[in-house]
Design a protein around this motif. Sequence first.
Motif, short mmCIF file in Angstrom:
data_model
loop_
_atom_site.label_atom_id
_atom_site.label_comp_id
_atom_site.label_asym_id
_atom_site.label_seq_id
_atom_site.Cartn_x
_atom_site.Cartn_y
_atom_site.Cartn_z
N PHE A 151 16.24 -11.59 74.11
CA PHE A 151 17.00 -10.35 74.22
C PHE A 151 18.41 -10.53 73.63
N ASN A 152 19.00 -11.70 73.86
CA ASN A 152 20.32 -11.97 73.26
C ASN A 152 20.24 -11.97 71.74
N ASP A 153 19.16 -12.54 71.19
CA ASP A 153 18.95 -12.51 69.73
C ASP A 153 18.82 -11.08 69.24
N MET A 154 18.10 -10.28 70.01
CA MET A 154 17.87 -8.87 69.64
C MET A 154 19.21 -8.13 69.52
N ILE A 155 20.08 -8.35 70.47
CA ILE A 155 21.38 -7.68 70.45
C ILE A 155 22.23 -8.20 69.29
N ARG A 156 22.18 -9.51 69.04
CA ARG A 156 22.94 -10.08 67.92
C ARG A 156 22.47 -9.52 66.57
N GLU A 157 21.18 -9.21 66.47
CA GLU A 157 20.64 -8.67 65.22
C GLU A 157 20.80 -7.16 65.13
N ASN A 158 21.51 -6.58 66.11
CA ASN A 158 21.79 -5.13 66.12
C ASN A 158 20.52 -4.29 66.15
#
Length: 698
Positions: free
Chosen positions: A199-206
């Motif tokens: 989920f953190n990766d998802m947010i970082r990738e916008n």
Amino acid sequence: MFKGYLDYEMFNEVILLFNDMIRENVSPNGYTFPMVLKSCLRLMALKEGEMVHSLVLKFGFKSNTYVGSTLIEMYASAGQSTLPEKYHLQYLTKIAKIAVNLAPKLPHVLLQEKFVSLLKSCKKARQVKAIQTQIITHALDPSNQYTIPTLLSKCFVINQVSYAHTVFDRIRSRNASVYNAMFKGYLDYEMFNEVILLFNDMIRENVSPNGYTFPMVLKSCLRLMALKEGEMVHSLVLKFGFKSNTYVGSTLIEMYASAGQVSCACRVFAEMVLRNVVTWTSMINGFVLNGDLFSARRLFDLAPERDVVLWNTMLLGYIEHVDMAEARKLFDVMPNKDLMSWNTMLNGYANNGDVERCEELFEEMQQRNIFSWNGLIGGYAHNGRFVEVLGTFKRMLNESDVQPTDATLVNVLSACARLGALDLGKWVHVYAESTGYKDNLYVCNGLIDLYAKCGMIESAINVFRNMGRKDLISWNTIINGLAVHGHGAYALKLFSEMKLEGEKPDAITFIGILCACSHMGLVDEGFQYFQSMVDEYSIAPQIVHYGCIVDLLGRAGLLEQAVDFVNKMPVKADAVIWTTLLGACRVHKNVEIAELALQKLIQIEPRNPSNYVMLGNIYRAAKIWKDVARLKVAERDTGSRKLPGCSSVEVEDGVVEFYSFDERHSSSEEIYDALRGLMNVLLSDGYVPDFVELGQGI
């Protein structure tokens, strides 16, 4: 004719008529082939279907969308069959070729549906990989929001988690659907940390989360009790505009309530513009979880809509907090009670020890399922009414078509073990094997316990050795069973095997180990095992372990050392320890320490006459008749009588309990006549009863 035959499901006639059509050199058209192919599909006549496919190519219909879609449907159905894997892959290749021909004409959504259908039918990794190759090579973009999430989900279903990672990593443009498929897979495998990291990766990738994303991430925070991370996700819920989403809101309430943050859960509930019955249920359950039944009931009364789940939630709240009176009041006014409601109330009475009301409610039930029967059987088992357990089990088999579950069989086996009902236990063993429970872990553990308690050690070992999977309970049951029945060497051998297999012992394991040492007279080894509990496994000895050491020393005749050990114990000795020491004094005829043990027992259990009986037997063995008489007077002065021992015996598929001089049985006269006859036979053979040894003087 084809259409008419199809309408009447006369599929064989369609194929036969089509063969006549070809023999008469009549050319099929775009309407003919789909009907013939559907008949092949319904008959699973794949060989005939392939022949029709060759004619489709011959007559130039390979790019016809109607014909092509029917071909894909036929081959996809073949992919779901039980054919060898090589045929599955052949059909996937054919489907891909058809898709290539149809791609310019077939609607995009329809093509996606075909591949999704194929993916759902896959059972093996090779099939999934073959479809993925065809999707990427011939049909759809790798980031497609329909087919790729299905592909990822299927990878988790067939236990190909690493391959799901590989596919996911190769996707250049990821959307929320792709991430959600990964979140769902991780949740199913309880990989909660991975959910939060992804989920953190998802947010970082916008990539913007949606209404399906947040509940899965919040559930992961809940399972990890990661409240700080959960609060951060909550802030993103507000940021992305899901503040009033009922699904997201309900999960937030559940997370905060489970973490004990009821005020935060209330704030989420209050800020929600739209609330459905699930939201109200989550908030009420939050109050219940935190022991606030007053607020839970107040909110329950305010709820604009109450479904059966909400009623059951409130009902269960009262039951879990042992308020059966309020639970019954709520149950009585509950509209449209379902079977779950009845079972909830039934289990409430059973778990709170009110067996009589449990029985009454069970008899009131118009409909019963396995949970109803298990509730009553479990109620009897948990309250020590093992004869009723067996009676209810037989009634279930005779009066209903409900099939027992492993929970049923475990309770019945436990009752058989406690009553010594070996024959019925053996029958349950055969029944379990014939109904698919042969390798069930819980049933096997119950069988080991049954055979061990009934002295059938070889049978217990056979069950244990044939188990495909063992848990800590399996090891503990067999080790303790062996130790109690004098097979200490085997118990210690299994303990070594247990450690080699990586199973970590617990406090119960060491009860069996210390018992084994006690029966074998291994004093030094027993102390070493006792010390290893703390040094190697960080297990704090409990009073039962100290009792085992006292028994170890007592059996070895080291009575003074046993008294010294008791005096140095960090916990106060209970009646069991002093009774153990008193029993050892009887064996080793140590009057002095026996009198000390009795004084301690009088302080702990002043009205228990059994203690006087045991010391009296020690005096009698030492022929100290003056003290025997004195103890008899002291025993009478307690005002209590020694409870008679209860025995049980299997008679005609039942278990009968009886006491000494019991006259309750309907055939008691015939039983005593038979007993007197047996006694006369013994006396005629020269048997002389030793009344002194039997303690008849007390």
